[in-house]
Design a protein around this motif. Structure first.
Motif, short mmCIF file in Angstrom:
data_model
loop_
_atom_site.label_atom_id
_atom_site.label_comp_id
_atom_site.label_asym_id
_atom_site.label_seq_id
_atom_site.Cartn_x
_atom_site.Cartn_y
_atom_site.Cartn_z
N PRO A 177 47.71 56.44 39.76
CA PRO A 177 46.51 55.92 39.74
C PRO A 177 45.55 55.92 38.21
N THR A 178 46.34 56.35 37.79
CA THR A 178 45.77 56.67 35.72
C THR A 178 46.51 55.40 35.18
N GLU A 179 47.63 54.25 36.31
CA GLU A 179 48.26 52.86 35.06
C GLU A 179 48.14 51.89 35.74
N ASN A 180 46.66 51.19 34.91
CA ASN A 180 46.62 49.66 35.70
C ASN A 180 47.97 49.04 36.85
N ALA A 181 48.95 49.29 36.09
CA ALA A 181 49.89 48.53 36.43
C ALA A 181 50.30 48.25 37.86
N ASP A 182 49.59 49.59 38.17
CA ASP A 182 50.27 50.70 39.52
C ASP A 182 49.31 49.97 40.90
N TRP A 183 47.87 49.32 39.98
CA TRP A 183 46.72 49.01 41.56
C TRP A 183 47.52 47.85 42.07
N PHE A 184 47.35 47.64 43.76
CA PHE A 184 47.84 46.04 44.05
C PHE A 184 47.29 45.22 43.00
N THR A 185 45.86 46.03 42.86
CA THR A 185 45.20 44.38 42.39
C THR A 185 45.76 44.14 40.62
N TYR A 186 46.17 44.83 40.11
CA TYR A 186 46.69 44.36 38.72
C TYR A 186 48.02 43.27 38.51
N ASP A 187 47.54 42.25 37.46
CA ASP A 187 48.75 41.17 37.10
C ASP A 187 48.41 40.31 38.30
N GLN A 188 47.77 39.86 39.43
CA GLN A 188 47.71 38.76 40.54
C GLN A 188 47.37 37.56 40.13
N PRO A 189 47.58 36.32 40.20
CA PRO A 189 47.55 35.08 39.66
C PRO A 189 45.93 35.14 40.49
N VAL A 190 45.55 34.05 39.24
CA VAL A 190 43.68 33.82 39.51
C VAL A 190 43.82 32.09 39.84
N LEU A 191 42.80 31.81 40.30
CA LEU A 191 43.51 30.07 40.59
C LEU A 191 42.07 29.10 40.86
N ALA A 192 42.22 28.15 39.80
CA ALA A 192 41.07 27.50 39.63
C ALA A 192 39.91 27.03 40.97
N VAL A 193 39.50 27.18 41.44
CA VAL A 193 38.32 27.05 42.81
C VAL A 193 37.97 25.63 43.21
N ALA A 194 38.09 24.73 42.47
CA ALA A 194 38.06 23.50 42.16
C ALA A 194 38.50 22.65 40.39
N ASP A 195 38.13 21.10 40.62
CA ASP A 195 39.16 20.88 39.75
C ASP A 195 37.74 20.43 38.83
N VAL A 248 44.52 29.05 29.99
CA VAL A 248 44.09 27.55 29.80
C VAL A 248 43.06 28.23 28.43
N ALA A 249 42.29 26.24 28.13
CA ALA A 249 42.43 27.00 27.07
C ALA A 249 40.52 26.02 26.98
N VAL A 250 39.74 25.90 25.92
CA VAL A 250 38.07 25.24 26.22
C VAL A 250 38.52 23.54 25.84
N GLY A 251 38.31 22.78 27.17
CA GLY A 251 38.82 21.16 26.68
C GLY A 251 40.19 21.10 28.37
N ASP A 252 40.78 22.17 27.89
CA ASP A 252 41.09 21.73 29.19
C ASP A 252 40.82 21.23 30.48
N LYS A 253 41.29 20.66 31.51
CA LYS A 253 41.03 19.51 32.92
C LYS A 253 42.15 20.66 33.55
N VAL A 254 41.45 21.82 34.84
CA VAL A 254 42.18 22.31 35.92
C VAL A 254 42.23 20.74 36.77
N THR A 255 43.48 21.34 37.65
CA THR A 255 42.77 21.29 39.28
C THR A 255 43.42 22.51 39.80
N THR A 256 42.32 22.28 41.25
CA THR A 256 41.46 23.16 42.79
C THR A 256 43.51 24.31 42.75
N GLY A 257 43.35 25.33 42.88
CA GLY A 257 44.69 26.20 42.73
C GLY A 257 45.37 26.31 41.80
N GLN A 258 44.55 25.47 40.23
CA GLN A 258 45.93 25.81 39.51
C GLN A 258 45.01 27.30 38.85
#
Length: 345
Positions: A177-195, A248-258
């Motif tokens: 529990p003292t290692e970030n990488a051992d938490w199940f939350t850590y390093d999971q993909p984060v997704l765009a919620v909309a275009d 992503v970078a400022v100005g990028d267009k993303v799609t839902t689920g990306q």
């Protein structure tokens, strides 16, 4: 909400202009046009719903002289059609004896129009099972964060959620529990919620140590983060991402689920999690939080209260989850403590 109720969420400021302490002993929420009582609170209810504007989120029913309190209102309805066009409030306060005023005073005020446009429906910010919504609607550490900035009060985190993932055996940690990488939350993909369009990113802040967290500046408080512009006056905010993971970078267009990044523990954070909210301006603080719902998810159960969750050994104690309300939900907001499954692995 995922509790099957419609929630009218807002704040009422109370200013004590007396030179002595005043105790709020009751509050009624009224239909400002019809006069009917929509909800009521006795002194115990007031204590739970009120805190000082400055000085923390601790509950109180008493305002000292020249202080300001906030009633963090959550008025529940069976159906959205029951919500009135306007609300008004009847407040009863008591003052000590011996003053040239009654010891109990009741007054009506704080009329307000109700925004009836409803919540914004979005896709999920994460994928897979075991995501526990911590600090979601309609009260808690996120809600009670009014920020006095630029001559206005802002509650950007009004509907914010911290997502934490349960893994094997409903544990939070699969190792040390003292290692970030051992938490199940850590390093999971984060997704765009909309275009959307990317309007702000940060990607270079280090993760916090779980054994020796360091203080952060206001510039680093959000950690690595992304702000998406969904439409005019609607922005999505993702915070505490893993260093170097923002894709992503400022100005990028993303799609839902990306994929736009990975969960982490950067910034003002005590453990790996994803902080997510919608707001009306591209700022994590100088904005008002907006209500939203996820278009679809599976409610797998209800977890424990925050204080009980924090008392568990994350690598040893399984998080108790009550599955009695499980089922597919559409266009609902996971309420605080709920455990949900989003589409995807």
């Amino acid at each position: 909400g995922s509790d099957g109720r419609v929630h009218l969420v807002y704040e009422v400021q109370l200013i004590n202009g007396f030179p002595i302490a005043a105790t709020v002993t009751g509050v009624e929420v009224l239909d400002a046009d019809g006069g009917g009582v929509l909800a009521s609170m006795d002194e115990n209810g007031v204590t739970s719903a009120m805190s000082l504007l400055v000085g923390g989120a601790g509950p109180t029913d008493t305002l000292e002289p020249s202080t300001v309190g906030v009633l963090w209102m959550d008025v529940e309805f069976d159906d959205v059609r029951d919500i009135p066009e306007r609300v008004e409030h009847r407040v009863t306060v008591s003052v000590p004896p011996g003053l040239p005023v009654p010891e109990s005073i009741t007054y009506d005020g704080a009329e307000a129009d109700v925004d009836r446009t409803g919540p914004i429906s979005i896709g999920p910010p994460l994928a897979g099972a075991g995501w526990m919504a911590v600090g979601s609607c309609c009260d808690g550490p996120h809600r009670r964060t009014a920020q006095p900035i630029d001559n206005s009060l802002w509650v950007a985190q009004r509907f914010a959620i911290d997502f934490n993932r349960l893994g094997d055996g409903n544990l939070l940690v699969g190792g040390d529990p003292t290692e970030n990488a051992d938490w199940f939350t850590y390093d999971q993909p984060v997704l765009a919620v909309a275009d959307a369009e990317v309007v702000e990113v940060a990607n270079d802040f280090q993760d916090q140590s779980l054994t020796a967290p360091r203080p952060v500046t206001i510039e680093e408080a959000d950690g690595n983060h992304v702000i998406l512009k969904l439409s005019d006056d609607v922005y999505a905010f993702y915070a505490h991402l893993r260093p170097g993971s923002v894709a992503v970078a400022v100005g990028d267009k993303v799609t839902t689920g990306q994929d736009i990044g990975r969960t982490g523990n950067s910034g003002s954070s005590t453990g790996p999690h994803l902080h997510f909210q919608l707001m009306n301006q591209p700022s994590a603080l100088v904005a008002d939080g907006l209500p939203y719902v996820f278009d679809e998810f599976v409610l797998t159960g209800d977890g424990p209260a925050l204080d009980q969750l924090m008392a568990l050994d994350p690598a040893v104690d399984a998080v108790p989850v009550d599955p009695s309300d499980e089922g597919v939900r559409k266009d609902e907001l996971p309420m605080s403590k709920t455990v949900v499954e989003f589409e995807g692995a």
